[in-house]
Each structure stands twice: as structure tokens, then as C-alpha cells.
Design a protein around this motif. Structure first.
Motif, PDB file in Angstrom:
ATOM      1  N   THR A   1       0.834  -1.203   0.000  1.00 39.65           N
ATOM      2  CA  THR A   1       0.000   0.000   0.000  1.00 39.65           C
ATOM      3  C   THR A   1       0.869   1.253   0.000  1.00 39.65           C
ATOM      4  O   THR A   1       0.590   2.211  -0.733  1.00 39.65           O
ATOM      5  CB  THR A   1      -0.938   0.008   1.220  1.00 39.65           C
TER       6      THR A   1
ATOM      7  N   THR B   1      -7.866  -5.580  -5.484  1.00 39.92           N
ATOM      8  CA  THR B   1      -9.071  -5.059  -4.840  1.00 39.92           C
ATOM      9  C   THR B   1      -8.794  -4.637  -3.406  1.00 39.92           C
ATOM     10  O   THR B   1      -9.346  -3.646  -2.926  1.00 39.92           O
ATOM     11  CB  THR B   1     -10.212  -6.086  -4.883  1.00 39.92           C
ATOM     12  N   LYS B   2      -7.925  -5.369  -2.704  1.00 40.67           N
ATOM     13  CA  LYS B   2      -7.589  -4.995  -1.333  1.00 40.67           C
ATOM     14  C   LYS B   2      -6.785  -3.696  -1.309  1.00 40.67           C
ATOM     15  O   LYS B   2      -6.978  -2.850  -0.419  1.00 40.67           O
ATOM     16  CB  LYS B   2      -6.800  -6.110  -0.659  1.00 40.67           C
TER      17      LYS B   2
ATOM     18  N   VAL C   1      -7.028  -1.226  -3.476  1.00 41.46           N
ATOM     19  CA  VAL C   1      -7.975  -0.137  -3.735  1.00 41.46           C
ATOM     20  C   VAL C   1      -8.779   0.183  -2.483  1.00 41.46           C
ATOM     21  O   VAL C   1      -8.939   1.358  -2.106  1.00 41.46           O
ATOM     22  CB  VAL C   1      -8.903  -0.508  -4.915  1.00 41.46           C
ATOM     23  N   GLU C   2      -9.261  -0.851  -1.824  1.00 41.03           N
ATOM     24  CA  GLU C   2     -10.040  -0.645  -0.594  1.00 41.03           C
ATOM     25  C   GLU C   2      -9.220   0.086   0.466  1.00 41.03           C
ATOM     26  O   GLU C   2      -9.705   1.013   1.132  1.00 41.03           O
ATOM     27  CB  GLU C   2     -10.485  -2.010  -0.064  1.00 41.03           C
ATOM     28  N   THR C   3      -7.956  -0.315   0.626  1.00 45.89           N
ATOM     29  CA  THR C   3      -7.106   0.283   1.658  1.00 45.89           C
ATOM     30  C   THR C   3      -6.704   1.705   1.295  1.00 45.89           C
ATOM     31  O   THR C   3      -6.711   2.603   2.146  1.00 45.89           O
ATOM     32  CB  THR C   3      -5.852  -0.584   1.863  1.00 45.89           C
TER      33      THR C   3
ATOM     34  N   ASN D   1      -8.307   3.818  -0.585  1.00 39.98           N
ATOM     35  CA  ASN D   1      -9.454   4.732  -0.530  1.00 39.98           C
ATOM     36  C   ASN D   1      -9.903   4.965   0.906  1.00 39.98           C
ATOM     37  O   ASN D   1     -10.185   6.112   1.292  1.00 39.98           O
ATOM     38  CB  ASN D   1     -10.604   4.189  -1.377  1.00 39.98           C
ATOM     39  N   GLY D   2      -9.983   3.922   1.690  1.00 38.70           N
ATOM     40  CA  GLY D   2     -10.330   4.058   3.098  1.00 38.70           C
ATOM     41  C   GLY D   2     -11.559   4.895   3.353  1.00 38.70           C
ATOM     42  O   GLY D   2     -11.617   5.635   4.341  1.00 38.70           O
ATOM     43  N   GLY D   3     -12.540   4.820   2.468  1.00 37.88           N
ATOM     44  CA  GLY D   3     -13.755   5.607   2.629  1.00 37.88           C
ATOM     45  C   GLY D   3     -13.635   7.039   2.145  1.00 37.88           C
ATOM     46  O   GLY D   3     -14.562   7.837   2.306  1.00 37.88           O
TER      47      GLY D   3
ATOM     48  N   GLN E   1     -12.356   9.233  -4.571  1.00 40.35           N
ATOM     49  CA  GLN E   1     -11.513   8.062  -4.468  1.00 40.35           C
ATOM     50  C   GLN E   1     -10.085   8.367  -4.903  1.00 40.35           C
ATOM     51  O   GLN E   1      -9.849   9.131  -5.837  1.00 40.35           O
ATOM     52  CB  GLN E   1     -12.058   6.938  -5.347  1.00 40.35           C
TER      53      GLN E   1
ATOM     54  N   TYR F   1     -10.132   0.304  -9.343  1.00 37.94           N
ATOM     55  CA  TYR F   1      -9.742  -1.025  -9.803  1.00 37.94           C
ATOM     56  C   TYR F   1     -10.245  -1.257 -11.223  1.00 37.94           C
ATOM     57  O   TYR F   1     -11.439  -1.089 -11.508  1.00 37.94           O
ATOM     58  CB  TYR F   1     -10.330  -2.082  -8.862  1.00 37.94           C
TER      59      TYR F   1
END
Length: 222
Positions: free
Chosen positions: A16, A46-47, A49-51, A53-55, A59, A63
């Protein structure tokens, strides 16, 4: 870059941080994640991107899987390639390259890309939105580093390319599980993983030395 010079990195925190370092204000960059079928590319991408962005809104990362550029099943039937779907010539390579080129220059408006639905085994047009100004697109797919036209245009578009390294036995186990979950018998799933995915993996593994970074795909998120 020779494989002896390549660094092998594992762990979500380290990956990350490396991805975040690619983000530059006012610019859009592409991070490519490649590797053989079953190597863990999708899980990692995908993980990440999720991390990243963190909400956050807007963004930081989007992905973008290459699988949206599978040729339609009807087209594969017409070309006689349906029985080896997933091979390099069963994708719209020129369309995929064209999209990546657009993403680097068209940053002031949304760009829409196709996704792929395993439930129907077909691409879905325009399902992925890359919003205006999104600074990082994480591109994932098997053939990002293949040295043949038009795929050989991709490497120069990527800020970095990562190659997921996973032992063949672990990859095959994942592939058989994936194929059975999507409707194949265990026997048919094993045959496809060994003979279709396996044949594709020979080409993909030959591109490993072209990557900027080797990533452990055995458990890349720990």
C-alpha cells in the motif's frame, strides 16, 4: 530487468505504501498487477484499492480488470476459440490498450470501462467508472507484460508493474475451486486448470522479468 535483480515484496502495508507513493497531485498514473491465473492478482488489487481509498471521497484509486475485454462468447464461437477462453487471443487487446491510453489523457471527465461477470461468463459494458481526476488506476490482468502487439504497448503506459509469484500447486488448487464454484464438475475444472490455464501460464510466466516488482501471491495481504 533480470529476475535476480527483482525485489520480492509481501505484506499489505508495504505494498500500500508503495502504491501510495505513485500518487501525484494533478496527474493520473497506472499501476499494473499481473501474473498467471490463480496467482492472487484480483485479491491483491481489490484490497489495495479498498485500503488506499479508506472511505475517502473522492476516491484515490480505481480497480480496472483486463477481464472486461474478453471477447463475447458468440465471437469466440465464430472464431473457434471458445474452448480456450482466457488465452491472449481471446481478448480485445487493441481495445484494452486504447482504454489505458485514454485514461492517461482524459482526466477531466469520467471514463467508463467494461467489467466481467462470471455468473454470465460475459463482459458487461460501461460498468466501471473512472471518475474525473482519480489519480491512480490499478490495472489487473494476465497479459500486461506480454511482448507482442498490441500488448507490448502496455508496459510503457504503466508507472509500475507488479508480478504476483505463487507456486503452481497453490495456483491450481485455487483455479479448480474457482471453476467448480462457477459450474464445472471437479473433473472438468481440473482439466481446464491444467490444460487451458496451464498453457496460458507458460506465456505469462515468461514475462516475469519485465516487471518492476515481484509480489508474493501466496499470502500477499498479511
Amino acid at each position: 530487468m533480470s529476475e535476480t535483480d527483482q525485489q520480492l515484496v509481501a505484506g499489505l502495508d508495504a505494498l500500500t505504501a508503495r502504491a501510495r507513493a505513485l500518487v501525484q497531485a494533478g496527474d493520473r498514473r497506472l499501476l499494473g498487477i499481473t501474473g498467471s491465473p490463480g496467482a492472487g492478482k484480483t485479491t491483491l488489487a481489490t484490497k489495495l484499492v479498498e485500503t488506499l481509498n479508506g472511505g475517502a471521497d473522492p476516491q484515490v484509486a480505481v480497480y480496472l480488470p483486463m477481464d472486461g475485454f474478453h471477447l463475447a462468447n458468440a465471437t469466440l464461437d465464430r472464431l473457434g476459440r471458445r474452448d480456450r477462453k482466457g488465452a491472449v487471443d481471446t481478448f480485445d487487446g487493441w481495445g484494452f490498450v486504447g482504454l489505458l491510453e485514454r485514461l492517461l489523457v482524459e482526466v477531466d471527465h469520467p471514463v467508463y470501462a467494461p467489467s466481467f461477470r462470471r455468473t454470465v461468463d460475459e463482459p458487461i459494458a460501461g460498468e466501471i467508472e473512472v471518475p474525473a481526476g482519480s489519480p491512480l488506476v490499478i490495472v489487473e490482468g494476465n497479459y500486461l507484460l506480454v511482448d507482442q502487439t498490441p500488448w507490448n504497448r502496455i508496459r510503457g503506459l504503466l508507472a509500475e508493474s507488479w508480478f504476483c509469484v505463487t507456486p503452481e500447486e497453490a495456483r491450481l488448487e485455487r483455479l479448480v475451486d474457482r471453476h467448480t464454484r462457477h459450474g464445472r464438475t471437479p473433473e472438468a475444472a481440473t482439466a481446464w486448470a491444467q490444460h487451458v490455464d496451464g498453457r496460458n501460464a507458460v506465456l505469462i510466466e515468461s514475462t516475469r522479468s519485465r516487471a518492476d516488482l515481484l509480489v508474493s501471491g501466496t499470502d500477499p495481504l498479511r
